[in-house]
Design a protein around this motif. Structure first.
Motif, PDB file in Angstrom:
ATOM      1  N   ALA A   1     -13.414   2.246  33.606  1.00 24.95           N
ATOM      2  CA  ALA A   1     -14.025   0.926  33.407  1.00 24.95           C
ATOM      3  C   ALA A   1     -14.886   0.542  34.574  1.00 24.95           C
ATOM      4  O   ALA A   1     -15.722  -0.086  34.387  1.00 24.95           O
ATOM      5  CB  ALA A   1     -12.691  -0.036  33.315  1.00 24.95           C
ATOM      6  N   TYR A   2     -14.379   0.911  35.767  1.00 30.68           N
ATOM      7  CA  TYR A   2     -15.159   1.080  37.046  1.00 30.68           C
ATOM      8  C   TYR A   2     -16.384   1.440  36.948  1.00 30.68           C
ATOM      9  O   TYR A   2     -17.593   1.067  37.314  1.00 30.68           O
ATOM     10  CB  TYR A   2     -14.330   1.256  38.020  1.00 30.68           C
ATOM     11  CG  TYR A   2     -13.566   0.016  38.691  1.00 30.68           C
ATOM     12  CD1 TYR A   2     -14.053  -0.848  39.596  1.00 30.68           C
ATOM     13  CD2 TYR A   2     -12.054   0.041  38.403  1.00 30.68           C
ATOM     14  CE1 TYR A   2     -13.257  -1.755  40.109  1.00 30.68           C
ATOM     15  CE2 TYR A   2     -11.504  -1.005  39.255  1.00 30.68           C
ATOM     16  CZ  TYR A   2     -12.024  -1.846  39.871  1.00 30.68           C
ATOM     17  OH  TYR A   2     -11.244  -2.875  40.395  1.00 30.68           O
ATOM     18  N   GLU A   3     -16.437   2.846  36.465  1.00 29.92           N
ATOM     19  CA  GLU A   3     -17.408   3.534  36.179  1.00 29.92           C
ATOM     20  C   GLU A   3     -18.768   2.764  35.143  1.00 29.92           C
ATOM     21  O   GLU A   3     -19.863   2.950  35.508  1.00 29.92           O
ATOM     22  CB  GLU A   3     -17.466   5.002  35.730  1.00 29.92           C
ATOM     23  CG  GLU A   3     -16.582   5.708  36.813  1.00 29.92           C
ATOM     24  CD  GLU A   3     -16.092   7.221  36.249  1.00 29.92           C
ATOM     25  OE1 GLU A   3     -16.338   7.407  35.242  1.00 29.92           O
ATOM     26  OE2 GLU A   3     -16.017   7.774  37.143  1.00 29.92           O
TER      27      GLU A   3
ATOM     28  N   ILE B   1      -6.489  -2.984  30.503  1.00 30.60           N
ATOM     29  CA  ILE B   1      -7.461  -1.599  30.437  1.00 30.60           C
ATOM     30  C   ILE B   1      -6.389  -0.521  30.479  1.00 30.60           C
ATOM     31  O   ILE B   1      -6.538   0.290  29.644  1.00 30.60           O
ATOM     32  CB  ILE B   1      -8.352  -1.753  31.692  1.00 30.60           C
ATOM     33  CG1 ILE B   1      -9.463  -2.728  31.562  1.00 30.60           C
ATOM     34  CG2 ILE B   1      -8.983  -0.365  31.590  1.00 30.60           C
ATOM     35  CD1 ILE B   1     -10.302  -2.714  32.841  1.00 30.60           C
ATOM     36  N   SER B   2      -5.336  -0.643  31.380  1.00 32.64           N
ATOM     37  CA  SER B   2      -4.512   0.616  31.399  1.00 32.64           C
ATOM     38  C   SER B   2      -3.564   0.634  30.411  1.00 32.64           C
ATOM     39  O   SER B   2      -3.055   1.775  30.264  1.00 32.64           O
ATOM     40  CB  SER B   2      -3.560   0.300  32.758  1.00 32.64           C
ATOM     41  OG  SER B   2      -2.851  -0.845  32.751  1.00 32.64           O
ATOM     42  N   GLU B   3      -3.300  -0.462  29.654  1.00 35.27           N
ATOM     43  CA  GLU B   3      -2.276  -0.604  28.621  1.00 35.27           C
ATOM     44  C   GLU B   3      -0.832  -0.195  29.096  1.00 35.27           C
ATOM     45  O   GLU B   3       0.051  -0.067  28.239  1.00 35.27           O
ATOM     46  CB  GLU B   3      -2.502   0.625  27.534  1.00 35.27           C
ATOM     47  CG  GLU B   3      -3.800   0.257  26.921  1.00 35.27           C
ATOM     48  CD  GLU B   3      -4.411   1.197  25.690  1.00 35.27           C
ATOM     49  OE1 GLU B   3      -3.649   2.173  25.373  1.00 35.27           O
ATOM     50  OE2 GLU B   3      -5.347   1.091  25.317  1.00 35.27           O
TER      51      GLU B   3
ATOM     52  N   ALA C   1       1.434   9.004  30.768  1.00 32.91           N
ATOM     53  CA  ALA C   1       1.013   7.608  30.592  1.00 32.91           C
ATOM     54  C   ALA C   1       0.291   6.963  31.801  1.00 32.91           C
ATOM     55  O   ALA C   1      -0.677   6.383  31.823  1.00 32.91           O
ATOM     56  CB  ALA C   1       1.970   6.756  30.007  1.00 32.91           C
ATOM     57  N   ILE C   2       0.886   7.440  33.016  1.00 25.65           N
ATOM     58  CA  ILE C   2       0.278   6.874  34.227  1.00 25.65           C
ATOM     59  C   ILE C   2      -1.066   7.547  34.314  1.00 25.65           C
ATOM     60  O   ILE C   2      -2.157   6.861  35.020  1.00 25.65           O
ATOM     61  CB  ILE C   2       1.247   6.937  35.307  1.00 25.65           C
ATOM     62  CG1 ILE C   2       2.636   6.070  35.214  1.00 25.65           C
ATOM     63  CG2 ILE C   2       0.773   6.890  36.633  1.00 25.65           C
ATOM     64  CD1 ILE C   2       3.886   6.644  36.023  1.00 25.65           C
ATOM     65  N   PHE C   3      -1.106   8.706  34.259  1.00 26.88           N
ATOM     66  CA  PHE C   3      -2.300   9.399  34.461  1.00 26.88           C
ATOM     67  C   PHE C   3      -3.443   8.886  33.608  1.00 26.88           C
ATOM     68  O   PHE C   3      -4.225   8.496  33.880  1.00 26.88           O
ATOM     69  CB  PHE C   3      -2.225  10.949  34.233  1.00 26.88           C
ATOM     70  CG  PHE C   3      -3.525  11.902  34.153  1.00 26.88           C
ATOM     71  CD1 PHE C   3      -3.863  12.292  35.631  1.00 26.88           C
ATOM     72  CD2 PHE C   3      -4.132  12.113  33.246  1.00 26.88           C
ATOM     73  CE1 PHE C   3      -5.164  12.963  35.492  1.00 26.88           C
ATOM     74  CE2 PHE C   3      -5.441  12.936  33.069  1.00 26.88           C
ATOM     75  CZ  PHE C   3      -5.772  13.361  34.481  1.00 26.88           C
ATOM     76  N   ASP C   4      -3.161   8.845  32.236  1.00 24.40           N
ATOM     77  CA  ASP C   4      -4.078   8.065  31.421  1.00 24.40           C
ATOM     78  C   ASP C   4      -4.490   6.628  31.698  1.00 24.40           C
ATOM     79  O   ASP C   4      -5.681   6.433  31.821  1.00 24.40           O
ATOM     80  CB  ASP C   4      -3.510   7.951  29.909  1.00 24.40           C
ATOM     81  CG  ASP C   4      -3.235   9.423  29.377  1.00 24.40           C
ATOM     82  OD1 ASP C   4      -3.988  10.288  29.851  1.00 24.40           O
ATOM     83  OD2 ASP C   4      -2.478   9.530  28.182  1.00 24.40           O
ATOM     84  N   ALA C   5      -3.596   5.884  32.193  1.00 25.04           N
ATOM     85  CA  ALA C   5      -3.969   4.722  32.745  1.00 25.04           C
ATOM     86  C   ALA C   5      -4.967   4.690  33.896  1.00 25.04           C
ATOM     87  O   ALA C   5      -5.785   3.736  34.062  1.00 25.04           O
ATOM     88  CB  ALA C   5      -2.560   3.957  32.897  1.00 25.04           C
ATOM     89  N   LYS C   6      -4.791   5.387  34.791  1.00 31.64           N
ATOM     90  CA  LYS C   6      -5.553   5.815  36.084  1.00 31.64           C
ATOM     91  C   LYS C   6      -6.908   6.251  35.607  1.00 31.64           C
ATOM     92  O   LYS C   6      -7.928   5.695  35.872  1.00 31.64           O
ATOM     93  CB  LYS C   6      -5.055   7.072  37.054  1.00 31.64           C
ATOM     94  CG  LYS C   6      -4.074   6.627  37.784  1.00 31.64           C
ATOM     95  CD  LYS C   6      -3.437   7.534  38.440  1.00 31.64           C
ATOM     96  CE  LYS C   6      -2.257   7.503  39.357  1.00 31.64           C
ATOM     97  NZ  LYS C   6      -1.694   8.557  40.025  1.00 31.64           N
ATOM     98  N   GLN C   7      -7.026   6.831  34.395  1.00 37.29           N
ATOM     99  CA  GLN C   7      -8.358   7.385  33.851  1.00 37.29           C
ATOM    100  C   GLN C   7      -9.049   6.159  33.307  1.00 37.29           C
ATOM    101  O   GLN C   7     -10.303   6.110  33.398  1.00 37.29           O
ATOM    102  CB  GLN C   7      -8.202   8.622  33.039  1.00 37.29           C
ATOM    103  CG  GLN C   7      -7.668   9.853  33.575  1.00 37.29           C
ATOM    104  CD  GLN C   7      -8.772  10.221  34.787  1.00 37.29           C
ATOM    105  OE1 GLN C   7      -8.310  10.334  36.026  1.00 37.29           O
ATOM    106  NE2 GLN C   7      -9.835  10.744  34.432  1.00 37.29           N
TER     107      GLN C   7
END
Length: 134
Positions: free
Chosen positions: A128-130, A104-106, A117-123
């Motif tokens: 995905a959880y939402e 999911i995070s890539e 990239a880390i920020f985008d992965a968190k989002q």
């Protein structure tokens, strides 16, 4: 009046140095910048060089300074490299396994990773959880 004339005189780039690089080769940085020894110094080619270097995705920060050297100018390209992702750890993940979260995070261990990239992965993980109603 002398001050104004100074800026009308074009300066030729006589040397290019690179500082701050640890993993990315100096010659790659210079060639990617698109600036060469012998080019005329102007704000357009400096701005384009900075954009090119950012677009490669290897650097968090890029700036270029100049120093007068003889009849020309010496450019110094300063870079701050993105980090290499050594490992990825997830905590509190009960609904998704680590393998799924990595997909999911890539994010991939061993790759260069920027703060964006880390920020985008968190989002992406949050989304995905939402979608699962969490």
């Amino acid at each position: 009046m002398i001050f104004a004339l100074y800026f009308l005189i074009s300066q030729v780039i006589v040397d290019i140095a690179v500082k701050g690089n640890r993993n990315v080769d100096k010659s790659l940085i210079i060639s990617t910048s698109g600036i060469s020894i012998g080019d005329e110094l102007n704000s357009r080619n400096i701005n384009q060089a900075i954009k090119r270097l950012y677009n490669v995705g290897f650097f968090e920060d890029v700036y270029i300074n100049q120093e007068t050297e003889g009849d020309g100018t010496r450019l110094i390209i300063y870079v701050s490299e993105c980090r290499v992702l050594e490992s990825v750890t997830f905590s509190g993940n009960k609904k998704f396994k680590k393998k799924k979260l990595l997909k999911i995070s890539e994010l991939q261990e061993g790759n260069i990773v920027s703060s964006k990239a880390i920020f985008d992965a968190k989002q992406k993980i949050k989304t995905a959880y939402e979608k699962k109603g969490y």
